[in-house]
Write an enzyme that holds these catalytic residues in place. Structure first.
Site, PDB file in Angstrom:
ATOM      1  N   GLU A 313      -3.381  20.630  24.311  1.00 30.78           N
ATOM      2  CA  GLU A 313      -2.140  20.431  25.070  1.00 30.78           C
ATOM      3  C   GLU A 313      -2.077  19.078  25.759  1.00 30.78           C
ATOM      4  O   GLU A 313      -1.005  18.548  26.019  1.00 30.78           O
ATOM      5  CB  GLU A 313      -1.968  21.534  26.115  1.00 30.78           C
ATOM      6  CG  GLU A 313      -1.530  22.871  25.559  1.00 30.78           C
ATOM      7  CD  GLU A 313      -2.707  23.727  25.146  1.00 30.78           C
ATOM      8  OE1 GLU A 313      -3.855  23.247  25.260  1.00 30.78           O
ATOM      9  OE2 GLU A 313      -2.499  24.863  24.698  1.00 30.78           O
ATOM     10  N   ASP A 355       0.869 -19.900   8.124  1.00 28.62           N
ATOM     11  CA  ASP A 355       1.422 -21.239   7.964  1.00 28.62           C
ATOM     12  C   ASP A 355       0.456 -22.232   8.547  1.00 28.62           C
ATOM     13  O   ASP A 355      -0.323 -21.894   9.417  1.00 28.62           O
ATOM     14  CB  ASP A 355       2.697 -21.368   8.811  1.00 28.62           C
ATOM     15  CG  ASP A 355       3.901 -20.853   8.099  1.00 28.62           C
ATOM     16  OD1 ASP A 355       3.825 -20.730   6.869  1.00 28.62           O
ATOM     17  OD2 ASP A 355       4.905 -20.587   8.771  1.00 28.62           O
ATOM     18  N   ASP A 670       8.569 -18.626   8.938  1.00 33.19           N
ATOM     19  CA  ASP A 670       9.551 -19.079   9.919  1.00 33.19           C
ATOM     20  C   ASP A 670      10.932 -19.328   9.334  1.00 33.19           C
ATOM     21  O   ASP A 670      11.926 -19.265  10.038  1.00 33.19           O
ATOM     22  CB  ASP A 670       9.036 -20.323  10.657  1.00 33.19           C
ATOM     23  CG  ASP A 670       8.536 -21.392   9.708  1.00 33.19           C
ATOM     24  OD1 ASP A 670       8.737 -21.241   8.486  1.00 33.19           O
ATOM     25  OD2 ASP A 670       7.950 -22.387  10.179  1.00 33.19           O
ATOM     26  N   ASP A 674      11.838 -16.922   4.102  1.00 33.60           N
ATOM     27  CA  ASP A 674      10.571 -16.211   4.263  1.00 33.60           C
ATOM     28  C   ASP A 674      10.786 -14.723   4.490  1.00 33.60           C
ATOM     29  O   ASP A 674       9.846 -13.939   4.413  1.00 33.60           O
ATOM     30  CB  ASP A 674       9.794 -16.777   5.465  1.00 33.60           C
ATOM     31  CG  ASP A 674       9.199 -18.135   5.154  1.00 33.60           C
ATOM     32  OD1 ASP A 674       9.005 -18.419   3.961  1.00 33.60           O
ATOM     33  OD2 ASP A 674       8.943 -18.897   6.098  1.00 33.60           O
ATOM     34  N   ASN A 736     -12.070  21.969  22.095  1.00 28.92           N
ATOM     35  CA  ASN A 736     -11.159  23.010  21.632  1.00 28.92           C
ATOM     36  C   ASN A 736     -11.848  23.953  20.660  1.00 28.92           C
ATOM     37  O   ASN A 736     -11.741  25.171  20.762  1.00 28.92           O
ATOM     38  CB  ASN A 736      -9.947  22.386  20.933  1.00 28.92           C
ATOM     39  CG  ASN A 736      -8.967  21.818  21.929  1.00 28.92           C
ATOM     40  OD1 ASN A 736      -9.378  21.190  22.893  1.00 28.92           O
ATOM     41  ND2 ASN A 736      -7.694  22.044  21.716  1.00 28.92           N
ATOM     42  N   ASN A 765      -7.743  22.566  28.949  1.00 29.17           N
ATOM     43  CA  ASN A 765      -7.219  21.603  27.988  1.00 29.17           C
ATOM     44  C   ASN A 765      -6.418  20.488  28.664  1.00 29.17           C
ATOM     45  O   ASN A 765      -6.418  19.352  28.204  1.00 29.17           O
ATOM     46  CB  ASN A 765      -6.335  22.303  26.960  1.00 29.17           C
ATOM     47  CG  ASN A 765      -7.162  23.140  26.015  1.00 29.17           C
ATOM     48  OD1 ASN A 765      -8.395  23.134  26.111  1.00 29.17           O
ATOM     49  ND2 ASN A 765      -6.522  23.851  25.118  1.00 29.17           N
ATOM     50  N   ASP A 769     -10.070  18.570  30.475  1.00 33.31           N
ATOM     51  CA  ASP A 769     -10.219  17.682  29.311  1.00 33.31           C
ATOM     52  C   ASP A 769      -9.309  16.470  29.438  1.00 33.31           C
ATOM     53  O   ASP A 769      -9.646  15.379  29.016  1.00 33.31           O
ATOM     54  CB  ASP A 769      -9.822  18.411  28.019  1.00 33.31           C
ATOM     55  CG  ASP A 769     -10.933  19.299  27.507  1.00 33.31           C
ATOM     56  OD1 ASP A 769     -11.979  19.373  28.188  1.00 33.31           O
ATOM     57  OD2 ASP A 769     -10.747  19.911  26.448  1.00 33.31           O
TER      58      ASP A 769
END
Ligand code: ADP
Ligand code: MG
Length: 940
Positions: A313, A355, A670, A674, A736, A765, A769
């Site tokens: 969760e 470039d 640029d 391109d 878990n 959870n 955790d």
């Protein structure tokens, strides 16, 4: 009309195309030579508003919120809440009231579901906002004439009546009528859906009913200039533009899920399926064992707990925070993310195509050498300030003594679109800058050093036409009429020396022209190569007198039989930080490839200085590349470090070839052309300072400082983010799995009762955790992130041992807690604290995660080998969470609510003892792998 100033402002809904631009200018009360005054601009800005499009119709907020609950894990939780509510209801009905807070599990679960939904919603809305804000940050600048001065302003501030110039690569910021054009070609796909370039020019008034696509004397917001240049007067801004009119109709685009979202879906599916199978097993096993339905209630409760236990969760919150922080860190390092998936995939880049000019070099050009048929000249001075001298050999010279040199200087100043800014009367060294292309700026400075300021030349020459520069043409030509000699027109051309020289038949010496001999051509090209080999960017310059009057549409074939003036060599020093960055990326398994339009030898010289290429490295020129089939190119790309004299089209082929070879490519670009290569690249990178709007639009990321080192920094951040995400997924899911197995084992072993209630599981959870996981997300970069090769962007979330780690750690977790559970259960059976085993399991699982969190900071370094204070957040999280857990046991109200029992000191110590085993185990694993698992890669 009343006299309020607003009513003097022109009406904008007007068929502009049916009149001449002079009429339009009058109507808009503007002036082609002066532009608007600041006062007029302020007034118009207030009246017409900013030049912005309002957002198209987005998905409604409700829609976004509802979509959050279509997640499989949340759906399962909703199911659990309903069943649990049903059980409570049944218990209440049957009078067997065993709790003071009926429905608390149901309510808690629903609350969590709601919270997760809201969190997902906030995340999505925030992401949308962030993207909108980023768009704004990257909003283009436009060149506008106001108070008689050319200046650059953000496009939002353009008002009707403004005079703009646009050139190749610009995305038009507003609608406007053309005043002057030079070979203007526009792509109007955004409006008309037509991808073909449209040639635009000033025309005689058009018919009223001319369709949009045929209004050749107008240009429209959102369309792209592919070639040429134009000056125009703005006729509409913001929502009044043609684009604004359809913007309201535009459908919001459905966003692709990011790689991480896909991985999370995969994770959810695995977890939910796995837990459902386990639930089925436990129930059938329990029923078979009992032989009747008596234990059904207990088994259902166990199943509910298992289902709650398997869903992480707290994970969505932690991921949200990690990504948000990561994007922020990237912006701090000058990398602006335009498309969110780039945050996650940047770390996987293994080839950077960069470039040269401006990205690997500083893009501060200074002309150092000029070579004409009359001699070689060195030029002194620094930066763009026009202070410096011309030297021939040991002597400083006056340029006017060398007519061919003087002619060359005139040519490069005229054949130029940049503007040199500064005050000649001011302290000369400081305060000089350029607007426009640095290559051209350097040439203006060169001319100014000889007293040839562009304002001065503008008094003698007037530009009447031009063939603009493009990366394909690699040259630029302008046509100028002499103001004082009626009908005397010349062209001035500059560009790649090979191309210019090939179009010359004579050369200038003194005041005379002579035919070029093959030997002279050869010598010039030799010179060119020598300058290039020293890393100079070299341009050739030529001119020609035009006899017949110019056509309205100038064709390229006029650039021939020109008169050669000479070579100009400019220095563009490598960025000092780029060399470092190249080295860092090499260590990180990322290869850097240089792609440039510049000369092969110039490119090679700079590449060697930066460590991109060695003396013997293979380079490929555009010409050579042209002759290769795509298959041959694929065979070559692994070796080639430098591509020179390429066009944007070649760039596309290079990316495709690299990708065919399995590379994950980041590519910079640029220019307008391109865009296809940027889209094709896995990470398309545009330039924040010098790039065109069109290239930015096509990119995933923008370098705010145009700096190569920023790409490497962004890749590093990408890796840190991905590593952190994997780290806390490991951490959270291990627990878990441990919870699920522990819960499942209780009825199988035959202990009466469910060890953990859904509420306790949610607590674990989310809080015990979740808090440490958040702190793990703040873990500073592992010193080795840039010392290992990148991981594949397509790997599964469970790749590289993550899946097996989760299962293994889950089993160990379960082993410790089940041992404790069985021990405590047996020992205390029949005593007055016979329920305490449940609280002990609960506490042990929570506290074990504290040790796990500390150990999980690194995958391969022992905790002892790390600075314990380098992640203070984790220390706080561990201390705080432990305190909270103790409160749950010892504060009466909380104990009551969470259904725990008071533990004796002895029991608590046993819990702590068992839970510390987890830390010992994870550290032990690291040692084991270090000693016996040579070559096992647990990083990231
Ligand atoms: P890059 O940015 O990789 O250096 P460009 O496509 O900008 O490559 O330039 C390619 C070549 O075109 C340069 O080497 C130079 O010879 C020529 N060139 C560049 N800028 C101009 C310009 N403004 N006018 C004329 N020629 C130019
Ligand atoms: Mg360039």
């Amino acid at each position: 009309m009343t006299a309020t100033p607003e009513h003097h402002l022109p009406e904008l809904l007007h068929p502009w195309h049916t009149q001449t631009f002079q009429e339009t200018l009058t109507h808009l009360q503007s002036d082609a030579e002066q532009g608007l005054s600041s006062a007029a601009v302020a007034q118009r800005l207030a009246y017409y508003g900013n030049n912005e499009l309002q957002e198209g119709k987005p998905r409604s907020r409700w829609q976004i919120l509802l979509e959050q609950f279509s997640n499989i894990m949340l759906l399962m939780l909703i199911g659990v809440a309903l069943v649990s509510g049903g059980l409570d209801f049944w218990a209440l009905q049957s009078g067997e009231v065993d709790q003071d807070f009926p429905f608390k599990d149901t309510l808690a679960i629903l609350l969590i579901v709601l919270l997760n939904g809201i969190l997902g919603y906030i995340q999505e809305v925030r992401a949308q906002k962030a993207i909108a804000a980023l768009k704004k940050l990257a909003s283009p600048q436009v060149r506008v004439l106001r108070d008689g001065q050319w200046q650059e302003i953000p496009s939002e501030q353009v008002v009707p009546g403004d005079i703009l110039t646009v050139e190749a690569g610009v995305q038009l910021a507003a609608d406007g009528q053309l005043i002057e054009t030079a070979n203007l070609q526009v792509r109007e796909g955004a409006l008309t859906g037509e991808a073909e370039a449209v040639k635009k020019r000033t025309t005689a008034p058009l018919e009223l009913d001319t369709p949009l696509g045929d209004r050749l004397n107008m240009v429209f917001a959102g369309t792209e200039v592919l070639q040429g240049r134009a000056k125009l007067v703005v006729t509409a801004t913001g929502m009044i533009t043609e684009l604004g009119k359809i913007a309201a109709l535009l459908q919001s685009v459905e966003d692709e899920p990011t790689p991480l979202q896909k991985r999370m879906t995969q994770l959810g599916n695995v977890l939910v399926t796995g837990s459902l199978i386990l639930v089925a097993l436990v129930i059938s096993f329990g029923l078979i064992q009992a032989g009747n339905l008596d234990r059904m209630r207990e088994l259902v409760e166990v199943s509910l707990s298992m289902a709650v236990a398997v869903v992480p969760e707290g994970l969505p919150a932690v991921i949200t925070v990690t990504l948000a922080l990561g994007t922020q860190r990237m912006v701090k390092r000058q990398a602006l993310i335009r498309k969110l998936p780039a945050v996650e995939t940047l770390g996987s880049v293994n080839t950077i195509c960069s470039d040269k000019t401006g990205t690997l070099t500083q893009n501060k050009m200074v002309v150092q050498e000029v070579q004409t048929q009359g001699g070689e000249f060195r030029v002194t001075g620094e930066g763009y300030s026009p202070v410096g001298e011309f030297w021939a050999g040991e002597d400083a010279i006056t340029t006017s003594d060398y007519p061919e040199l003087q002619a060359l200087l005139v040519a490069v100043v005229l054949c130029n679109d940049a503007v040199l800014q500064g005050d000649p009367s001011q302290s000369p060294a400081a305060g000089w800058s350029i607007l426009g292309d640095p290559t051209e700026g350097a040439l203006l400075t060169l001319g100014a050093k000889a007293g040839l300021y562009q304002e001065l030349l503008a008094e003698q020459f007037i530009r009447v036409g031009e063939l603009p520069f493009s990366s394909e043409r690699k040259r630029m030509t302008v046509f100028c009429e002499h103001r004082h000699y009626e009908g005397a027109t010349s062209l001035f051309s500059k560009g790649s020396p090979e191309l210019i020289l090939a179009r010359c038949t004579a050369y200038q010496l003194g005041n005379d022209t002579h035919p070029l001999t093959p030997e002279q051509r050869h010598a010039i090209l030799n010179w060119n190569n020598q300058m290039a080999a020293r890393g100079l960017r070299v341009l050739g310059v030529a001119y020609k007198a035009i006899e017949s009057p110019l056509e309205s549409e100038i064709e390229e074939d006029i650039e021939q039989e020109m008169v050669w003036l000479g070579l100009v060599g400019m220095m563009d020093a490598p960025r000092p930080e780029a060399k470092d960055a190249v080295e860092r990326s090499q260590a990180a398994g990322i290869r850097t490839v240089m792609i440039t339009g510049d000369h092969q030898l110039t490119a090679q010289a700079i590449a060697q200085q930066l460590g991109i290429a060695q003396e013997k490295s293979r380079t490929l020129t555009g010409q050579e590349l042209e002759k290769l089939s795509q298959l041959d190119l694929e065979l070559a790309v692994d070796e080639v470090a430098v591509y020179a004299r390429v066009t944007p089209e070649h760039k596309l082929r290079i990316v495709q070839a690299l990708q065919k070879r399995g590379k994950f490519v980041a590519m910079t670009g640029d220019g307008v052309n391109d865009a296809p290569a940027l889209k094709q690249a896995d990470i398309g990178i545009a330039m924040g300072l010098t790039g065109t709007d069109v290239s930015r639009e096509a990119s995933d990321m923008i370098l705010l400082d145009d700096n190569f080192a920023t790409i490497v920094a962004a890749a590093e951040e990408g890796r840190v983010i991905y590593t952190n995400i994997r780290r806390f997924i490991k951490y959270i899911l291990g627990s878990n799995v441990g919870e699920v197995i522990t819960i499942a084992s209780a009825p199988i072993i035959g202990l009466g009762g469910v060890p953990l209630t859904p509420l306790q599981i949610l607590w674990m959870n989310l809080v015990t955790d979740g808090l440490p996981a958040l702190a793990l997300a703040l873990e500073p970069a592992d010193p080795n992130v840039m010392k290992r090769p990148p991981f594949s962007p397509n790997e599964s979330i469970f790749a590289r041992g993550l899946g097996s780690y989760i299962v293994r750690i889950g089993l160990i977790f379960a082993l410790f807690s089940i041992t404790l559970m069985v021990g405590a259960y047996t020992l205390e059976q029949g005593t007055d604290h016979s329920e305490n085993w449940k609280t002990m399991v609960f506490t042990t699982l929570c506290l074990a995660q504290m040790g796990h969190a500390i150990a999980a900071r690194s995958f391969n370094r022992l905790t002892l080998e790390m600075n314990p204070f380098s992640n203070p957040a984790l220390l706080w999280a561990v201390l705080g969470t432990t305190a909270l857990q103790l409160m749950l046991i010892y504060v009466p109200f909380l104990r009551h609510f969470f259904g725990t029992q008071i533990l004796s000191t002895e029991e608590l110590l046993i819990c702590i003892g068992f839970s510390s085993l987890m830390f010992v185990w994870v550290e032990g694993e690291k040692l084991f792998i270090r000693w016996f698992g040579k070559g096992v890669n647990l990083e990231g």
